[in-house]
Design a protein around this motif. Sequence first.
Motif, PDB file in Angstrom:
ATOM      1  N   THR A 159       5.085   9.912   4.159  1.00 31.67           N
ATOM      2  CA  THR A 159       4.409   8.971   3.259  1.00 31.67           C
ATOM      3  C   THR A 159       3.123   9.652   2.783  1.00 31.67           C
ATOM      4  N   SER A 160       2.491   9.040   1.775  1.00 30.03           N
ATOM      5  CA  SER A 160       1.310   9.699   1.219  1.00 30.03           C
ATOM      6  C   SER A 160       0.056   8.874   1.468  1.00 30.03           C
ATOM      7  N   THR A 161      -1.087   9.502   1.302  1.00 24.92           N
ATOM      8  CA  THR A 161      -2.358   8.794   1.269  1.00 24.92           C
ATOM      9  C   THR A 161      -3.001   9.139  -0.072  1.00 24.92           C
TER      10      THR A 161
ATOM     11  N   ALA B 266      10.086  10.783 -10.160  1.00 23.38           N
ATOM     12  CA  ALA B 266      10.933   9.971  -9.278  1.00 23.38           C
ATOM     13  C   ALA B 266      10.116   9.268  -8.197  1.00 23.38           C
ATOM     14  N   CYS B 267       8.793   9.445  -8.243  1.00 30.24           N
ATOM     15  CA  CYS B 267       7.931   8.977  -7.149  1.00 30.24           C
ATOM     16  C   CYS B 267       8.034   7.455  -6.942  1.00 30.24           C
ATOM     17  N   HIS B 268       8.309   7.058  -5.718  1.00 29.33           N
ATOM     18  CA  HIS B 268       8.485   5.628  -5.428  1.00 29.33           C
ATOM     19  C   HIS B 268       7.185   4.840  -5.585  1.00 29.33           C
ATOM     20  N   VAL B 269       6.069   5.453  -5.237  1.00 29.88           N
ATOM     21  CA  VAL B 269       4.786   4.746  -5.367  1.00 29.88           C
ATOM     22  C   VAL B 269       4.552   4.427  -6.844  1.00 29.88           C
ATOM     23  N   ASN B 270       4.756   5.407  -7.675  1.00 29.91           N
ATOM     24  CA  ASN B 270       4.503   5.179  -9.093  1.00 29.91           C
ATOM     25  C   ASN B 270       5.519   4.222  -9.709  1.00 29.91           C
ATOM     26  N   LEU B 271       6.779   4.326  -9.248  1.00 24.78           N
ATOM     27  CA  LEU B 271       7.784   3.401  -9.790  1.00 24.78           C
ATOM     28  C   LEU B 271       7.454   1.961  -9.398  1.00 24.78           C
TER      29      LEU B 271
ATOM     30  N   LEU C  70       8.177   5.868   0.769  1.00 19.02           N
ATOM     31  CA  LEU C  70       8.555   7.256   1.012  1.00 19.02           C
ATOM     32  C   LEU C  70       7.896   8.153  -0.031  1.00 19.02           C
ATOM     33  N   CYS C  71       7.290   9.252   0.416  1.00 20.32           N
ATOM     34  CA  CYS C  71       6.754  10.263  -0.506  1.00 20.32           C
ATOM     35  C   CYS C  71       7.759  11.404  -0.542  1.00 20.32           C
ATOM     36  N   LEU C  72       8.420  11.559  -1.691  1.00 19.71           N
ATOM     37  CA  LEU C  72       9.492  12.559  -1.787  1.00 19.71           C
ATOM     38  C   LEU C  72       8.949  13.970  -1.595  1.00 19.71           C
ATOM     39  N   HIS C  73       7.770  14.221  -2.138  1.00 19.34           N
ATOM     40  CA  HIS C  73       7.197  15.571  -2.047  1.00 19.34           C
ATOM     41  C   HIS C  73       6.865  15.923  -0.599  1.00 19.34           C
ATOM     42  N   ARG C  74       6.264  15.007   0.101  1.00 22.49           N
ATOM     43  CA  ARG C  74       5.900  15.319   1.487  1.00 22.49           C
ATOM     44  C   ARG C  74       7.144  15.379   2.381  1.00 22.49           C
TER      45      ARG C  74
ATOM     46  N   GLY D  43       0.836  -1.195   0.000  1.00 26.21           N
ATOM     47  CA  GLY D  43       0.000   0.000   0.000  1.00 26.21           C
ATOM     48  C   GLY D  43       0.876   1.251   0.000  1.00 26.21           C
ATOM     49  N   ARG D  44       0.340   2.390  -0.461  1.00 21.71           N
ATOM     50  CA  ARG D  44       1.180   3.565  -0.652  1.00 21.71           C
ATOM     51  C   ARG D  44       1.800   4.073   0.654  1.00 21.71           C
ATOM     52  N   SER D  45       1.170   3.771   1.780  1.00 21.39           N
ATOM     53  CA  SER D  45       1.732   4.277   3.037  1.00 21.39           C
ATOM     54  C   SER D  45       3.028   3.565   3.414  1.00 21.39           C
TER      55      SER D  45
ATOM     56  N   ASN E 146      -3.882  12.846   0.016  1.00 19.88           N
ATOM     57  CA  ASN E 146      -2.952  13.969  -0.121  1.00 19.88           C
ATOM     58  C   ASN E 146      -1.956  13.836  -1.279  1.00 19.88           C
ATOM     59  N   CYS E 147      -1.985  12.723  -1.990  1.00 19.89           N
ATOM     60  CA  CYS E 147      -1.068  12.573  -3.137  1.00 19.89           C
ATOM     61  C   CYS E 147      -1.490  13.516  -4.268  1.00 19.89           C
ATOM     62  N   LEU E 148      -0.508  14.174  -4.874  1.00 20.92           N
ATOM     63  CA  LEU E 148      -0.827  15.147  -5.935  1.00 20.92           C
ATOM     64  C   LEU E 148      -0.904  14.502  -7.313  1.00 20.92           C
ATOM     65  N   GLY E 149      -0.578  13.221  -7.399  1.00 17.99           N
ATOM     66  CA  GLY E 149      -0.671  12.537  -8.687  1.00 17.99           C
ATOM     67  C   GLY E 149       0.226  13.188  -9.726  1.00 17.99           C
ATOM     68  N   SER E 150      -0.269  13.269 -10.955  1.00 15.13           N
ATOM     69  CA  SER E 150       0.591  13.748 -12.038  1.00 15.13           C
ATOM     70  C   SER E 150       0.920  15.235 -11.916  1.00 15.13           C
ATOM     71  N   SER E 151       0.270  15.964 -10.988  1.00 17.15           N
ATOM     72  CA  SER E 151       0.647  17.375 -10.786  1.00 17.15           C
ATOM     73  C   SER E 151       1.830  17.519  -9.838  1.00 17.15           C
ATOM     74  N   CYS E 152       2.299  16.402  -9.310  1.00 12.31           N
ATOM     75  CA  CYS E 152       3.353  16.468  -8.285  1.00 12.31           C
ATOM     76  C   CYS E 152       4.701  16.815  -8.924  1.00 12.31           C
ATOM     77  N   PRO E 153       5.447  17.742  -8.316  1.00 13.56           N
ATOM     78  CA  PRO E 153       6.769  18.072  -8.871  1.00 13.56           C
ATOM     79  C   PRO E 153       7.753  16.897  -8.808  1.00 13.56           C
ATOM     80  N   ARG E 154       7.526  15.920  -7.925  1.00 15.88           N
ATOM     81  CA  ARG E 154       8.441  14.764  -7.831  1.00 15.88           C
ATOM     82  C   ARG E 154       7.846  13.521  -8.492  1.00 15.88           C
ATOM     83  N   TYR E 155       6.888  13.755  -9.354  1.00 16.48           N
ATOM     84  CA  TYR E 155       6.131  12.663  -9.953  1.00 16.48           C
ATOM     85  C   TYR E 155       7.014  11.632 -10.677  1.00 16.48           C
TER      86      TYR E 155
HETATM   87  S1  SF4 Z   1       3.120  11.637  -6.683  1.00 12.16           S
HETATM   88 FE1  SF4 Z   1       4.490  10.461  -5.346  1.00 12.16          FE
HETATM   89  S2  SF4 Z   1       5.926  11.979  -4.531  1.00 12.16           S
HETATM   90 FE2  SF4 Z   1       4.165  13.104  -5.353  1.00 12.16          FE
HETATM   91  S3  SF4 Z   1       2.752  13.373  -3.640  1.00 12.16           S
HETATM   92 FE3  SF4 Z   1       2.124  11.494  -4.686  1.00 12.16          FE
HETATM   93  S4  SF4 Z   1       3.254   9.879  -3.587  1.00 12.16           S
HETATM   94 FE4  SF4 Z   1       4.244  11.799  -3.077  1.00 12.16          FE
END
Ligand code: SF4
Length: 712
Positions: free
Chosen positions: A169-171, A185-190, A114-118, A109-111, A174-183
């Motif tokens: 970590t993200s939920t 490199a995002c570990h959840v997506n990788l 690590l969420c790089l943005h948060r 699960g995403r929690s 609060n995850c910004l999805g494709s608008s995230c500046p760290r999208y």
């Molecule tokens: S896209 Fe990844 S890095 Fe960005 S907020 Fe969501 S989980 Fe965090």
Amino acid sequence: MNLLDQRVAETLSSTGLLAQSVPGFQPRQGQTDMAMAVSRTVHDGGQLVVEAGTGTGKTYAYLVPVLLSGQRALVSTATKALQDQLFSRDIPRLVEVLGLPIRVALLKGRSNYLCLHRMEQARHSPESAQPGAQKALAKIETWAQSTRTGDMAELTGLDERSSLWPLVTSTRDNCLGSSCPRYRACHVNLARKEAMASDVVVINHHLFFADLAVRESGVAELLPTVRVTVFDEAHQLNEIGVNFLGKQLSTVQLHELVRDVLATGLQLARGLVDWQALSAGLEKSARDWRLAAGMHRGSVRLRWSGQHPEGVEPGEWDAALQAVTQALAELQTGLDMVSELAPDFQRLGDRTRELMQRAALFADTPNPEGVRWVEVSAQLRLIESPLDIAQAFSALTRPVAAAPPGDADSGALLGPDVDPDSLEALMAADPRHAVGDALAGPAVGVGHRAWIFTSATLGDEPSLRWFTEPCGLSSAEVMQVDSPFDYAQQAALYVPPHLPRPGDPAHARQVAALVLEALAILGGRTLVLTTTLNAMRSIGDQLQSQCEGDVEVLVQGQSPKRRLMERFREGGGLGDAHGRMGCVLVASASFWEGFDVPGDALQLVVIDKLPFPPPGDPLFEARSQRITQQGKSAFADHALPEAAVSLKQGAGRLIRSETDRGILVVCDNRLSTMSYGRRLVRGLPDMRRLEDHAAFLDALRQLTTGASHLSA
Ligand code: SF4
């Protein structure tokens, strides 16, 4: 017999690859029978439910046909421990032995990532001012430079319960999805991309239902679409699923929103909006709302079948809920003013709107098709859920029309936070997706999905209705595989006739006295399972104050489950050749299952009373009511099977290998005196009965002699 069946039978035979390569592997009839049934289902499609008694070797029984079929597969478990065991031990071992070019991924699960943005925002949050937080954040930032997976399990020293965990970590909220500046490199997506490019993905039931819930919303998909899905520890599916498919609103969600608004507002739009005032308003309304639910000891569930939860003052409740809605609306206005400044504000706005919709749902009357209740502890949690997962699951597992090869795979994509182009390209370019058909040959039923459900306990009678009905699997093929253990020789059952009935104030004291008597002979090696936390504390306290000599008393809650289990496994007892101190563990709830201690470290399991579902539980009551409306008996068709399954799970802790010996004591003489007791005993493995206390003490003494079986 098709090609896949032949290969499965050969692999598991006495001259097969497993016998040649896996130390100690021996063909077991039950395992082979189960594997052949799985093989047929994988080949033809359909639903197979297998209750496989302890010691069957069910993991290999499903992995061998699934891996040999070469079909893309999801393997889902209930616990992270089994997920890790499958990914790190069982699957790699089989893949090597079978020589298969298969790529396997582990998806949590995403929690868990690590969420790089948060993490980059975490230093601005109020929690980061707490003692030790800056040092812990520095450690996380250093680890973040080197980790490939971002799996938080790699980070030693940070507990999941730490207040820093949600900051890094993200939920889904609060995850910004494709608008995230760290999208990128995002570990959840990788991790999800890796899963998409793999042949076998090991997930857990929570993730499966999270995917199902977002698919139902039409918004997204998190998991690859596969031809084969295996649920191990399937007995937990219904309860986990009901939780995910329901709607919830909690004061924790409100407090988390306050925390994120403050951190983001003060960092990115300080002075533009009065973030402190808006946050304080929402915080206060959440606290007042909790107070409106009244004072309660511990954690309670309030029924909610009318306009309001039972026991609350209606005017006060309505006013508190109205104040929450008002505070959310004011926050929404503030967020709208700065929404153009950063995607973070748009996401916070979406989250606020979603919470307002939930508040509106709970201001209305409950859905008559489901059940609604409130959990009151230090926080409030409002829940409205379906009574079971039958509807959602039967739609999902219904056979699909045959599709051309490749269709199911290519439609399998993730959702707003994954770049579809890169995934499509990744999958199209990956030759591994051709492996399945090549290995299994043209006979594999492409287009038909296979669903396999297994566990050591799926009911108390051959049709396994306890499991299949709430999961909507009434037309599934059902099979029971007996445990290979010789319970009649290895184990005995004792129901003390002299104890008072459960409910009598003296009952817990007398259970503790019986355990003390047994400990004087065994010197430890004892697990006491209680049905309530009160009984657990009472028995635990008495053992701690009265246990003499070399027995360590462990009580659930003292340390994490894994630590307690490790300590228990190390324990010895009287006659221990290494002089190790023995242990008695007193536990409730989660220890009734998943507590696996093979060998002499566990020889006595004491159950305080028959595990009927707790009266007053709203979900149980609503299910009972529906059963009564269907003209059936709520006791015989619901409460009794529930108790039988729990009893079977608790009893299952005792014998974990062919050489284990032990005694099960059930301190509830309704098992002997009531007519339904016979049905409960029939659900247990066939153990010898100890008729009186002298026979019990004698059997305990035999356990200390190292005899290979318990004689009459
Ligand atoms: S896209 Fe990844 S890095 Fe960005 S907020 Fe969501 S989980 Fe965090």
